[in-house]
Design an enzyme around this catalytic site. Structure first.
Site, PDB file in Angstrom:
ATOM      1  N   HIS A   1      33.710  -6.632   0.144  1.00 44.95           N
ATOM      2  CA  HIS A   1      33.931  -5.606   1.164  1.00 44.95           C
ATOM      3  C   HIS A   1      35.142  -6.057   1.981  1.00 44.95           C
ATOM      4  CE1 HIS A   1      29.790  -3.687   1.085  1.00 44.95           C
ATOM      5  NE2 HIS A   1      29.511  -4.856   0.540  1.00 44.95           N
TER       6      HIS A   1
ATOM      7  N   ASP B   1      34.593   2.672   0.442  1.00 47.24           N
ATOM      8  CA  ASP B   1      33.129   2.702   0.463  1.00 47.24           C
ATOM      9  C   ASP B   1      32.668   4.109   0.883  1.00 47.24           C
ATOM     10  OD1 ASP B   1      30.805   0.201   0.865  1.00 47.24           O
ATOM     11  OD2 ASP B   1      30.301   2.252   1.487  1.00 47.24           O
TER      12      ASP B   1
ATOM     13  N   SER C   1      23.131  -4.477  -2.496  1.00 49.02           N
ATOM     14  CA  SER C   1      22.395  -3.326  -3.023  1.00 49.02           C
ATOM     15  C   SER C   1      22.955  -2.849  -4.364  1.00 49.02           C
ATOM     16  CB  SER C   1      22.410  -2.168  -2.017  1.00 49.02           C
ATOM     17  OG  SER C   1      23.738  -1.779  -1.737  1.00 49.02           O
ATOM     18  N   VAL C   2      24.207  -3.184  -4.647  1.00 52.43           N
ATOM     19  CA  VAL C   2      24.803  -2.844  -5.944  1.00 52.43           C
ATOM     20  C   VAL C   2      25.077  -4.160  -6.670  1.00 52.43           C
ATOM     21  CG1 VAL C   2      26.733  -1.769  -7.145  1.00 52.43           C
ATOM     22  CG2 VAL C   2      25.835  -0.712  -5.050  1.00 52.43           C
TER      23      VAL C   2
ATOM     24  N   HIS D   1      31.315  -7.460  -5.836  1.00 55.74           N
ATOM     25  CA  HIS D   1      32.317  -6.721  -5.061  1.00 55.74           C
ATOM     26  C   HIS D   1      32.576  -7.411  -3.735  1.00 55.74           C
ATOM     27  CE1 HIS D   1      28.313  -5.125  -4.136  1.00 55.74           C
ATOM     28  NE2 HIS D   1      28.746  -4.922  -2.901  1.00 55.74           N
TER      29      HIS D   1
HETATM   30  P1  5GP Z   1      26.280  -4.148  -1.044  1.00 56.55           P
HETATM   31  O1  5GP Z   1      25.182  -3.647  -0.150  1.00 56.55           O
HETATM   32  O2  5GP Z   1      25.785  -4.288  -2.479  1.00 56.55           O
HETATM   33  O3  5GP Z   1      26.996  -5.360  -0.561  1.00 56.55           O
HETATM   34  O4  5GP Z   1      27.399  -3.016  -1.036  1.00 56.55           O
HETATM   35  C1  5GP Z   1      27.348  -1.876  -1.812  1.00 56.55           C
HETATM   36  C2  5GP Z   1      28.245  -0.866  -1.159  1.00 56.55           C
HETATM   37  O5  5GP Z   1      28.499   0.164  -2.099  1.00 56.55           O
HETATM   38  C3  5GP Z   1      27.626  -0.201   0.078  1.00 56.55           C
HETATM   39  O6  5GP Z   1      28.452  -0.438   1.202  1.00 56.55           O
HETATM   40  C4  5GP Z   1      27.563   1.269  -0.298  1.00 56.55           C
HETATM   41  O7  5GP Z   1      27.878   2.113   0.780  1.00 56.55           O
HETATM   42  C5  5GP Z   1      28.589   1.374  -1.413  1.00 56.55           C
HETATM   43  N1  5GP Z   1      28.309   2.396  -2.396  1.00 56.55           N
HETATM   44  C6  5GP Z   1      27.115   2.641  -3.006  1.00 56.55           C
HETATM   45  N2  5GP Z   1      27.237   3.644  -3.897  1.00 56.55           N
HETATM   46  C7  5GP Z   1      28.545   4.025  -3.858  1.00 56.55           C
HETATM   47  C8  5GP Z   1      29.298   5.023  -4.562  1.00 56.55           C
HETATM   48  O8  5GP Z   1      28.777   5.748  -5.421  1.00 56.55           O
HETATM   49  N3  5GP Z   1      30.610   5.144  -4.252  1.00 56.55           N
HETATM   50  C9  5GP Z   1      31.225   4.342  -3.321  1.00 56.55           C
HETATM   51  N4  5GP Z   1      32.521   4.544  -3.091  1.00 56.55           N
HETATM   52  N5  5GP Z   1      30.542   3.392  -2.647  1.00 56.55           N
HETATM   53  C10 5GP Z   1      29.232   3.234  -2.912  1.00 56.55           C
END
Ligand code: 5GP
Ligand code: ZN
Length: 113
Positions: free
Chosen positions: A101, A30, A94-95, A99
């Site tokens: 974690h 991440d 947010s993405v 996925h």
């Molecule tokens: P979410 O909030 O959707 O559960 O997790 C998305 C994760 O993707 C976040 O922890 C964020 O730091 C990570 N992230 C967002 N953009 C990128 C990127 O371009 N590269 C990597 N390696 N992680 C990313």
């Protein structure tokens, strides 16, 4: 090019720190780690969230979890780790590409925020 950043990472169009890969998934660090070990495990196939998963994806989900287990061992956190799957904006997603974690390397409190 796709607007999905995780699809871009899977395609190699966006750089990432890959730790392991399988035929159906990719695992990379991440970019904003919340723990000493913070790795994302994503299917190569674009699926927006767990809400878009169907019975057909059952095996894939199993593979993602088994990948998390294998990687936790490789990373030396196999005894204490957490797997998080945020689903929906209100839960912190947010993405919008499915996925897991994988978090570890420090004490993890409960309940999560
Ligand atoms: P979410 O909030 O959707 O559960 O997790 C998305 C994760 O993707 C976040 O922890 C964020 O730091 C990570 N992230 C967002 N953009 C990128 C990127 O371009 N590269 C990597 N390696 N992680 C990313
Ligand atoms: Zn995607």
């Amino acid at each position: 090019m796709t607007e999905c950043i995780f699809c871009q990472i899977v395609e190699g169009d966006l750089a990432s720190d890959v730790v392991r890969e399988g035929s159906e998934w990719l695992a990379f660090r991440d970019s904003n780690p919340q723990a000493p070990i913070h790795i994302l495990i994503v299917p190569r196939q674009h699926i927006a969230s767990l809400e878009k998963v169907s019975e057909q994806n059952s095996l894939l989900l199993g593979h993602l979890l088994l990948a998390a287990k294998t990687i936790s061992q490789e990373q030396g956190i196999g005894s204490d780790y957490r797997i998080v799957l945020n689903t929906g904006e209100g839960a912190g997603q947010s993405v919008f590409h499915l996925h897991l974690h994988l978090l570890g390397g420090r004490a993890l409190g409960w309940p999560p925020g």
